[in-house]
Design a protein around this motif. Structure first.
Motif, PDB file in Angstrom:
ATOM      1  N   LEU A   1      12.291   5.484 -13.695  1.00  0.00           N
ATOM      2  CA  LEU A   1      11.266   6.520 -13.524  1.00  0.00           C
ATOM      3  C   LEU A   1      11.936   7.755 -12.932  1.00  0.00           C
ATOM      4  O   LEU A   1      12.058   7.871 -11.704  1.00  0.00           O
ATOM      5  CB  LEU A   1      10.139   6.025 -12.615  1.00  0.00           C
ATOM      6  CG  LEU A   1       9.365   4.801 -13.104  1.00  0.00           C
ATOM      7  CD1 LEU A   1       8.507   4.235 -11.987  1.00  0.00           C
ATOM      8  CD2 LEU A   1       8.524   5.146 -14.323  1.00  0.00           C
ATOM      9  N   PRO A   2      12.400   8.665 -13.758  1.00  0.00           N
ATOM     10  CA  PRO A   2      13.127   9.839 -13.269  1.00  0.00           C
ATOM     11  C   PRO A   2      12.335  10.614 -12.223  1.00  0.00           C
ATOM     12  O   PRO A   2      11.131  10.838 -12.366  1.00  0.00           O
ATOM     13  CB  PRO A   2      13.332  10.676 -14.539  1.00  0.00           C
ATOM     14  CG  PRO A   2      13.309   9.674 -15.653  1.00  0.00           C
ATOM     15  CD  PRO A   2      12.303   8.640 -15.231  1.00  0.00           C
ATOM     16  N   GLY A   3      13.040  10.985 -11.154  1.00  0.00           N
ATOM     17  CA  GLY A   3      12.417  11.758 -10.093  1.00  0.00           C
ATOM     18  C   GLY A   3      11.860  10.931  -8.957  1.00  0.00           C
ATOM     19  O   GLY A   3      11.548  11.469  -7.890  1.00  0.00           O
ATOM     20  N   VAL A   4      11.731   9.609  -9.153  1.00  0.00           N
ATOM     21  CA  VAL A   4      11.173   8.754  -8.107  1.00  0.00           C
ATOM     22  C   VAL A   4      12.286   8.318  -7.163  1.00  0.00           C
ATOM     23  O   VAL A   4      13.305   7.761  -7.594  1.00  0.00           O
ATOM     24  CB  VAL A   4      10.484   7.517  -8.708  1.00  0.00           C
ATOM     25  CG1 VAL A   4      10.046   6.555  -7.603  1.00  0.00           C
ATOM     26  CG2 VAL A   4       9.289   7.933  -9.547  1.00  0.00           C
ATOM     27  N   THR A   5      12.113   8.586  -5.885  1.00  0.00           N
ATOM     28  CA  THR A   5      13.057   8.148  -4.862  1.00  0.00           C
ATOM     29  C   THR A   5      12.288   7.491  -3.721  1.00  0.00           C
ATOM     30  O   THR A   5      11.121   7.815  -3.476  1.00  0.00           O
ATOM     31  CB  THR A   5      13.882   9.318  -4.304  1.00  0.00           C
ATOM     32  OG1 THR A   5      13.004  10.262  -3.688  1.00  0.00           O
ATOM     33  CG2 THR A   5      14.681   9.996  -5.408  1.00  0.00           C
ATOM     34  N   VAL A   6      12.958   6.564  -3.040  1.00  0.00           N
ATOM     35  CA  VAL A   6      12.358   5.891  -1.889  1.00  0.00           C
ATOM     36  C   VAL A   6      13.347   5.960  -0.735  1.00  0.00           C
ATOM     37  O   VAL A   6      14.434   5.368  -0.809  1.00  0.00           O
ATOM     38  CB  VAL A   6      12.021   4.421  -2.187  1.00  0.00           C
ATOM     39  CG1 VAL A   6      11.387   3.764  -0.954  1.00  0.00           C
ATOM     40  CG2 VAL A   6      11.093   4.303  -3.385  1.00  0.00           C
TER      41      VAL A   6
ATOM     42  N   GLY B   1       0.807  -1.212   0.000  1.00  0.00           N
ATOM     43  CA  GLY B   1       0.000   0.000   0.000  1.00  0.00           C
ATOM     44  C   GLY B   1       0.842   1.265   0.000  1.00  0.00           C
ATOM     45  O   GLY B   1       0.538   2.224  -0.720  1.00  0.00           O
ATOM     46  N   ARG B   2       1.904   1.272   0.775  1.00  0.00           N
ATOM     47  CA  ARG B   2       2.780   2.447   0.828  1.00  0.00           C
ATOM     48  C   ARG B   2       3.492   2.670  -0.505  1.00  0.00           C
ATOM     49  O   ARG B   2       3.606   3.807  -0.978  1.00  0.00           O
ATOM     50  CB  ARG B   2       3.808   2.283   1.953  1.00  0.00           C
ATOM     51  CG  ARG B   2       3.190   2.343   3.337  1.00  0.00           C
ATOM     52  CD  ARG B   2       4.223   2.217   4.437  1.00  0.00           C
ATOM     53  NE  ARG B   2       3.588   2.295   5.749  1.00  0.00           N
ATOM     54  CZ  ARG B   2       4.252   2.454   6.900  1.00  0.00           C
ATOM     55  NH1 ARG B   2       5.580   2.547   6.883  1.00  0.00           N
ATOM     56  NH2 ARG B   2       3.605   2.506   8.046  1.00  0.00           N
TER      57      ARG B   2
ATOM     58  N   GLN C   1       2.016   6.201  -7.279  1.00  0.00           N
ATOM     59  CA  GLN C   1       0.892   6.924  -7.878  1.00  0.00           C
ATOM     60  C   GLN C   1       1.058   8.430  -7.708  1.00  0.00           C
ATOM     61  O   GLN C   1       0.698   9.208  -8.599  1.00  0.00           O
ATOM     62  CB  GLN C   1      -0.419   6.452  -7.251  1.00  0.00           C
ATOM     63  CG  GLN C   1      -0.847   5.071  -7.719  1.00  0.00           C
ATOM     64  CD  GLN C   1      -2.088   4.578  -7.003  1.00  0.00           C
ATOM     65  OE1 GLN C   1      -2.364   4.957  -5.863  1.00  0.00           O
ATOM     66  NE2 GLN C   1      -2.842   3.712  -7.667  1.00  0.00           N
ATOM     67  N   THR C   2       1.633   8.849  -6.596  1.00  0.00           N
ATOM     68  CA  THR C   2       1.868  10.275  -6.361  1.00  0.00           C
ATOM     69  C   THR C   2       2.903  10.826  -7.332  1.00  0.00           C
ATOM     70  O   THR C   2       2.743  11.917  -7.883  1.00  0.00           O
ATOM     71  CB  THR C   2       2.333  10.502  -4.911  1.00  0.00           C
ATOM     72  OG1 THR C   2       1.300  10.072  -4.018  1.00  0.00           O
ATOM     73  CG2 THR C   2       2.637  11.972  -4.662  1.00  0.00           C
ATOM     74  N   TRP C   3       3.964  10.041  -7.574  1.00  0.00           N
ATOM     75  CA  TRP C   3       5.058  10.525  -8.405  1.00  0.00           C
ATOM     76  C   TRP C   3       4.761  10.426  -9.895  1.00  0.00           C
ATOM     77  O   TRP C   3       5.098  11.319 -10.670  1.00  0.00           O
ATOM     78  CB  TRP C   3       6.334   9.738  -8.098  1.00  0.00           C
ATOM     79  CG  TRP C   3       7.056  10.191  -6.871  1.00  0.00           C
ATOM     80  CD1 TRP C   3       6.953   9.663  -5.613  1.00  0.00           C
ATOM     81  CD2 TRP C   3       7.973  11.270  -6.755  1.00  0.00           C
ATOM     82  NE1 TRP C   3       7.755  10.337  -4.733  1.00  0.00           N
ATOM     83  CE2 TRP C   3       8.399  11.333  -5.414  1.00  0.00           C
ATOM     84  CE3 TRP C   3       8.495  12.192  -7.667  1.00  0.00           C
ATOM     85  CZ2 TRP C   3       9.310  12.278  -4.956  1.00  0.00           C
ATOM     86  CZ3 TRP C   3       9.419  13.132  -7.215  1.00  0.00           C
ATOM     87  CH2 TRP C   3       9.809  13.167  -5.878  1.00  0.00           C
TER      88      TRP C   3
ATOM     89  N   VAL D   1       0.144   2.910 -13.074  1.00  0.00           N
ATOM     90  CA  VAL D   1       0.632   2.223 -11.878  1.00  0.00           C
ATOM     91  C   VAL D   1      -0.386   1.136 -11.527  1.00  0.00           C
ATOM     92  O   VAL D   1      -1.569   1.427 -11.331  1.00  0.00           O
ATOM     93  CB  VAL D   1       0.804   3.203 -10.707  1.00  0.00           C
ATOM     94  CG1 VAL D   1       1.342   2.469  -9.482  1.00  0.00           C
ATOM     95  CG2 VAL D   1       1.737   4.342 -11.101  1.00  0.00           C
ATOM     96  N   ARG D   2       0.076  -0.099 -11.433  1.00  0.00           N
ATOM     97  CA  ARG D   2      -0.834  -1.244 -11.320  1.00  0.00           C
ATOM     98  C   ARG D   2      -0.527  -2.061 -10.067  1.00  0.00           C
ATOM     99  O   ARG D   2       0.635  -2.229  -9.705  1.00  0.00           O
ATOM    100  CB  ARG D   2      -0.690  -2.123 -12.578  1.00  0.00           C
ATOM    101  CG  ARG D   2      -0.819  -1.316 -13.861  1.00  0.00           C
ATOM    102  CD  ARG D   2      -0.238  -2.030 -15.068  1.00  0.00           C
ATOM    103  NE  ARG D   2      -1.120  -3.059 -15.577  1.00  0.00           N
ATOM    104  CZ  ARG D   2      -0.822  -4.350 -15.612  1.00  0.00           C
ATOM    105  NH1 ARG D   2       0.345  -4.776 -15.166  1.00  0.00           N
ATOM    106  NH2 ARG D   2      -1.679  -5.219 -16.107  1.00  0.00           N
ATOM    107  N   LYS D   3      -1.566  -2.589  -9.452  1.00  0.00           N
ATOM    108  CA  LYS D   3      -1.410  -3.422  -8.258  1.00  0.00           C
ATOM    109  C   LYS D   3      -1.858  -4.845  -8.563  1.00  0.00           C
ATOM    110  O   LYS D   3      -3.014  -5.075  -8.923  1.00  0.00           O
ATOM    111  CB  LYS D   3      -2.237  -2.849  -7.102  1.00  0.00           C
ATOM    112  CG  LYS D   3      -2.144  -3.690  -5.824  1.00  0.00           C
ATOM    113  CD  LYS D   3      -3.057  -3.158  -4.736  1.00  0.00           C
ATOM    114  CE  LYS D   3      -3.002  -4.043  -3.497  1.00  0.00           C
ATOM    115  NZ  LYS D   3      -3.944  -3.596  -2.443  1.00  0.00           N
TER     116      LYS D   3
END
Length: 201
Positions: free
Chosen positions: A174-179, A57-58, A64-66, A73-75
């Protein structure tokens, strides 16, 4: 029967199920519940612990936000590959859902959250690499880290690294996506995987 399936001579006689035949079974409502096709074999999907559900979920919310407005974005949705139709916990594909009339055949990113299936999830790396999935993550719930697989080749991923609890994963596909790994696991206890499991639908 389980012991018999482990014998090499018996395995050579086993007939794999094609993706086309799998789709026919789906159309005729003949597919067992909580199952997917992996390397031509129907495999039962594992029940989900509360820890697994929270982590998925997180990640889904973060992605989805990024990228939700520019990618799909698929689950737990299928990817139709050469001899498999896995349903990764999370996947991100190019374009929007309206661009597809069938399941995607590759992805920019797939993610598997591993609570008790780490070795099985690592085996999936070869399948995703063959399909040209640009990046593959395994969220290791027990060690609170993320394994990152990049540069797919027919023989597997050329680059593999692990991002620890103190690190930040910078997505290459995915440029810009960080965790921030610590933030992903914030408030979660590794022991939660033994609490009541939620069955997959």
């Amino acid at each position: 029967m389980i012991d018999l399936l482990t014998k090499p001579a018996f395995q050579k006689r086993a007939l794999p199920l094609s993706v086309a035949a799998w789709h026919e079974m789906i159309a005729k409502n003949m597919v067992p519940k909580r199952s997917e096709l992996i390397r031509g074999v129907i495999v039962e999907k594992m029940p989900k612990s509360i820890l697994h559900v929270k982590l998925v979920g997180r990640l889904l919310q973060l992605l989805q936000t990024w990228v939700g407005s520019t990618h799909w974005v698929r689950k737990e949705d299928p990817l139709t590959l050469a001899d498999s139709e896995p349903e990764p916990d999370v996947s991100v594909v190019s374009g929007s859902e309206s661009d597809y009339v069938a399941h995607p055949v590759t992805a920019l990113l797939t993610v598997e959250v591993s609570v008790s299936t780490l070795e099985e999830d690592r085996e999936m790396a070869a399948i995703y690499a063959e399909a040209g999935v640009v990046e593959f993550w395994i969220v290791n719930a027990r060690q609170q880290s993320i394994e990152v697989y990049r540069e797919p080749t027919p023989a597997g991923y050329a680059r593999v690294e692990s991002v620890s609890l103190e690190g930040t994963l910078v997505c290459g596909s995915l440029p810009g996506v960080t965790v921030a790994v610590r933030e992903l696991f914030d408030g979660l206890v590794p022991g939660e995987q033994v609490d009541g499991a939620v069955q997959e639908s």
